[in-house]
Every structure is written in structure tokens, then in C-alpha cells.
Design an enzyme around this catalytic site. Structure first.
Site, mmCIF file in Angstrom:
data_model
loop_
_atom_site.group_PDB
_atom_site.id
_atom_site.type_symbol
_atom_site.label_atom_id
_atom_site.label_comp_id
_atom_site.label_asym_id
_atom_site.label_seq_id
_atom_site.Cartn_x
_atom_site.Cartn_y
_atom_site.Cartn_z
ATOM 1 N N LYS A 48 0.805 -1.227 0.000
ATOM 2 C CA LYS A 48 0.000 0.000 0.000
ATOM 3 C C LYS A 48 0.836 1.275 0.000
ATOM 4 C CE LYS A 48 -3.717 -2.128 2.774
ATOM 5 N NZ LYS A 48 -4.525 -1.973 4.006
ATOM 6 N N LYS A 50 2.070 2.629 2.575
ATOM 7 C CA LYS A 50 1.608 3.415 3.717
ATOM 8 C C LYS A 50 2.403 3.037 4.954
ATOM 9 C CE LYS A 50 -3.246 4.067 2.402
ATOM 10 N NZ LYS A 50 -4.653 3.791 2.826
#
Length: 500
Positions: A48, A50
Site C-alpha cells: 500500500k 503506507k
């Protein structure tokens, strides 16, 4: 029997907030058992791109404190969703409506897919933006000030949640044991600790046991479930596992009882050895009013060992009992390995305990007595019936198949296999002696003992058995008579010498 409905949801759950709590509450309303699949730190970054504020372990700890959540497991790849549906027997898949339509493919797995509306005014991303935009106070940077406020709010929210973390779930299946049941329940209620729950499953008792259970339930001392049709011990235990919330699962038969310090002694071992998968305890045998120590489970090895090693050493030294009540099991371990009792079988422990041990990486011998095991003429373990014989032969074959499926080499499981061979021949012997088995059935797979035998004595018996199970039984009966006669002669000679 009520069927437990399992619900699953996925997410990062960083900076836990009331929007998350609302989603978890609504997700739990779709079933009885909520599994949260929490994205790992590696998955968040690699897939992701993230980075979360809290680590996986911190986020997991926060989620486990929420009363709606029953189990937290890691998400490590996008593709695991299909396999999760089957491994955890999921009924309903729940996600926020920002993912609407993207997981409809899971309907092909027989799973209900539900998209819930998000709480519109709150999100983790919005919190992070608000923190960054917060005004600086007393020289602090905007981010530092905002972060300190966030942590205070999270700590306050967690404290105000209804947190009910339990260490032990004691599961008591009940079937027609009215005279013994109060002693079993009271032995748990009188423990010198309080971090436990008692789950009692009345399996359609007809002797007044249900009324005893209802009395304890009305006083709020137990959690109870009532089956309208008798399902058997295995199904009742499985039902208890589904209902359990404690970190460790403990089984207690309704005609047995615990020592007063049973759970506190287990707690010491849990803390000392950092939450092992399984802890073995020891038992007393009750014959009427006579109490004696029951040989079993006393390993000479101190500390943590692999379950396979514990099992092999136990069968090699002949100190291990398969009774599942003599062990406690970490609940997350039970769920991760999807361990359940084989329903419809008696002597189910002979299958469950070896499977659990083979799967366990960390097993500890508790080295203390805690369990009072009653020897009753009418109990399941003392019956000799056709079903008992057939089920023992069946579970031996299932255990052999389990070892093959896992790729367990005969060398590493030789004493377990030898035990299986002995168990199989003993069951056949009882079956033929009592005419529970016909010759054709007895002869089916008569090479099973020889395939699994390890000890010389067992190999010798297995060779005779492979030639003819009936000849094996005939010789066994003859040897038994000779031993009895020899014992009588020996006793008589001893008595004569003592008198003279």
C-alpha cells in the site's frame, strides 16, 4: 444446537477512533464471532506504500481490548481473503462501503458480503490532517502537539471502553451428571483467581442437570448454552470453543473437578514461559472415596519444547495421557490451526491431543496436579460397545492420514505411530471377543499395526495380527489366562512361605 455465525472484516485500524468502533459493533451484529484481519506493517508498506503511526502489535492490542472483537489475525497479502473464508469457516464478510462491489467475488465461496456505511465525519486520514494543521502551543511543533492530544484521546477512549480481557475460558460439557455437576462448577468458582469465565453446554440432559445449569446462569456465575438434541461430547466442546473469549481454553468434564489453585498455577506458567501454545498438567484418580495420583504427562524435560517432542517422549517413556482435560490451550493457537474435536466419535481425545501437539511449537509441562478425574462405571471412557471399537479404529486411521498429509516422517513420530498400532489391535481384540466386529471387518486393513509399529514387542504382535487378527486375539486371551494363573501361583507360594 445453535450454530455459531462467524463474521470477518479487514483493515489497518490505525489511530483507533469511534468510527472504527461503530464499524466493529455493526459487523459483530451480523454474527456471534468477529474476526478482524489486521494489515501487517510489511503489507502496509510493500503493498500500500503506507506507514502507520502505531505498529502492528500496538494496533492488535488496541483491537483486542474492544469487546466486539473475538480474534485478531494478520493480513500479509491481498490474495489471502479466499483462503481465509475457508480456513476460518466464515459466514459473513463485512467491509466499509468505500469498497463496495470490490469483494463480491467472495460470494462464490458461499459467503455473504456486506458493505457498511462509514461514519462520515471521522477517518484516520482526517485525524492525521487535523493534527498537522493544529496550532502550535508553547513552542511545540504542530505535529508533536497534535500527536500528544491524539494519544491522550486514544488512552481515554480505551479506558472508557468495556474491556473484559479474560485469561481462562473453562468449558464444561454436561450430559446427565446432575449429582456431580455442582461440585465441578463450584471448583471453578472457588479458584483463588478471578480472570476466568465458565461456559457450560448442556447437551440435552434428561436427569435434571439442565435445571442445575439454569440456576447458576440466573445468578450470573456462568455462561450457558442448551442443546435441544444430544450432539455428543465433541460437538459440545466445539461449541464451547466458539463461545470462548479467554486467552486460554480449559476443559473440565462435568463429573470431575479442579484443585483450588489450578488456574493460578497455570497463570504462573503462562507468565514464566511467555504464553506457550499448550501447558500440560497432572491429575488425581478418584475411585469412590479413594484418591491417588494418576500417572501421566510428567515430562523429565524442563522448559519449553516442541509439541512433537513432548508427544514422542511421552509415548516413549509411557507417561502421556491423551485426555484433553489435562492440558490448557492458547485460544489463538487453536483458532490459527483450526483445531476442533471430531464430532460423532467417542474417545475423541486420542485424535485431538496428538493433532494439537504435532501443530504446537511451544509446549510446557506444568509439573503440578490440578485435576481430579473420577472413575465412574457409567462414564464414556469405561464403556465397551461396538461404537467405541469402531471409532478407535477410525480415529487411528485418521491420525495416520493426518501425519501423512503434514509430511511427518515415521522417524520423527515413531512412538506416536507405535501407540496407534497398539490402540488399533486392542480395539480389534475387544471387538472380536465381544462379537462387535465380524471377521471381514476385523481383517480390513490388517497391515495397519505393522505399518506403524516401532517397539519390538509391538512389531511381534503386529506380525501375528497381519497373519490373522483372530489368531492374535486367541493367543492374547491364552497369554492373559497364563498370566493370571501365574500370579495366583506366585501369591500362593508367597503366602505359604510367609506362614512357614
Amino acid at each position: 444446537m445453535k450454530i455459531m455465525k462467524r463474521v470477518i472484516t479487514y483493515g489497518t485500524f490505525d489511530l483507533l477512533h469511534y468510527g472504527h468502533i461503530n464499524l466493529l459493533r455493526r459487523a459483530k451484529s451480523y454474527g456471534d464471532y468477529l474476526i478482524v484481519v489486521l494489515s501487517s506493517d510489511e503489507f502496509n508498506w510493500n503493498e500500500k506504500r503506507k506507514k502507520t503511526y502505531f505498529t502492528y502489535e500496538q494496533r492488535k492490542q488496541l483491537l483486542e481490548a474492544v469487546r466486539y472483537v473475538d480474534l485478531v489475525i494478520p493480513e500479509t497479502r491481498w490474495e489471502q481473503k479466499r483462503s481465509d473464508m475457508h480456513e476460518y469457516h466464515v459466514d459473513t464478510f463485512v467491509m466499509g462501503d468505500d469498497w463496495k462491489g470490490k469483494f463480491d467475488f467472495l460470494k462464490e465461496e458461499g459467503v455473504e458480503v456486506v458493505y457498511l456505511e462509514r461514519t462520515p465525519e471521522i477517518s484516520s486520514s482526517q485525524i492525521k490532517r487535523d493534527l498537522y494543521d493544529a496550532n502550535a502551543v508553547d513552542g511545540e511543533s504542530k505535529l508533536e502537539h497534535g500527536t500528544s492530544i491524539l494519544i491522550q484521546r486514544i488512552n481515554s477512549e480505551v479506558k472508557n471502553m468495556k474491556i473484559e480481557k479474560l485469561l481462562f475460558s473453562v468449558i464444561i460439557p454436561v450430559y446427565n451428571t446432575r449429582d456431580y455437576l455442582p461440585m465441578a462448577i463450584e471448583s471453578v468458582l472457588k479458584q483463588d483467581c478471578t480472570d476466568y469465565e465458565i461456559i457450560v453446554i448442556d447437551d440435552d440432559s434428561s436427569d435434571g442437570s439442565r435445571e442445575v445449569v439454569e440456576g447458576y446462569e440466573k445468578r450470573g456465575e456462568i455462561i450457558a448454552a442448551y442443546n435441544e438434541k444430544n450432539q455428543g461430547l465433541s460437538a459440545a466442546r466445539n461449541q464451547g470453543i466458539e463461545m470462548a473469549r479467554g486467552e486460554y481454553i480449559v476443559f473440565l468434564d462435568s463429573d470431575d473437578y479442579f484443585s483450588r489453585d489450578a488456574l493460578s498455577n497455570f497463570r504462573k506458567k503462562i507468565e514464566e514461559y511467555d504464553q506457550p501454545d499448550i501447558i500440560a498438567g497432572h491429575a488425581y484418580r478418584l475411585n469412590g472415596t479413594c484418591i491417588s495420583k494418576k500417572r501421566g504427562n510428567k515430562s523429565p524435560i524442563v522448559g519449553v519444547m516442541k509439541g512433537r517432542d513432548f508427544l514422542e517422549d511421552g509415548y516413549r517413556r509411557d507417561y502421556l495421557f491423551a485426555c484433553s482435560q489435562f492440558y490448557i490451550y492458547r485460544r489463538d493457537f487453536i483458532e490459527e490451526k483450526n483445531l476442533r474435536f471430531k464430532e460423532g466419535l467417542v474417545h475423541e481425545d486420542e485424535l485431538f491431543t496428538p493433532k494439537a501437539m504435532i501443530c504446537a511449537q511451544r509446549v510446557v509441562d506444568g509439573d503440578f496436579e490440578f485435576y481430579y478425574h473420577r472413575n465412574r462405571p457409567g462414564s464414556i471412557s469405561n464403556k465397551r460397545e461396538k461404537k467405541h471399537v469402531e471409532d478407535i479404529r477410525t480415529l487411528c486411521k485418521e491420525l495416520e492420514q493426518f501425519l501423512e498429509d503434514r509430511g511427518e516422517s515415521p522417524k520423527n513420530t515413531c512412538y506416536l505411530r507405535d501407540h496407534m498400532a497398539v490402540l488399533y489391535m486392542s480395539a480389534t481384540s475387544v471387538g472380536l471377543e465381544n462379537h462387535f466386529l465380524d471377521v471381514k471387518t476385523a481383517n480390513s486393513d490388517k497391515n495397519f499395526p505393522f505399518r506403524n509399529a516401532k517397539r519390538r514387542m509391538t512389531i511381534g504382535k503386529a506380525i501375528i495380527y497381519a497373519g490373522s487378527p483372530r489368531v492374535y486375539v486367541f493367543l492374547k486371551k491364552g497369554l492373559t489366562k497364563i498370566k493370571k494363573a501365574w500370579n495366583l501361583v506366585s501369591k500362593d507360594c508367597f503366602f505359604r512361605r510367609a506362614v512357614l
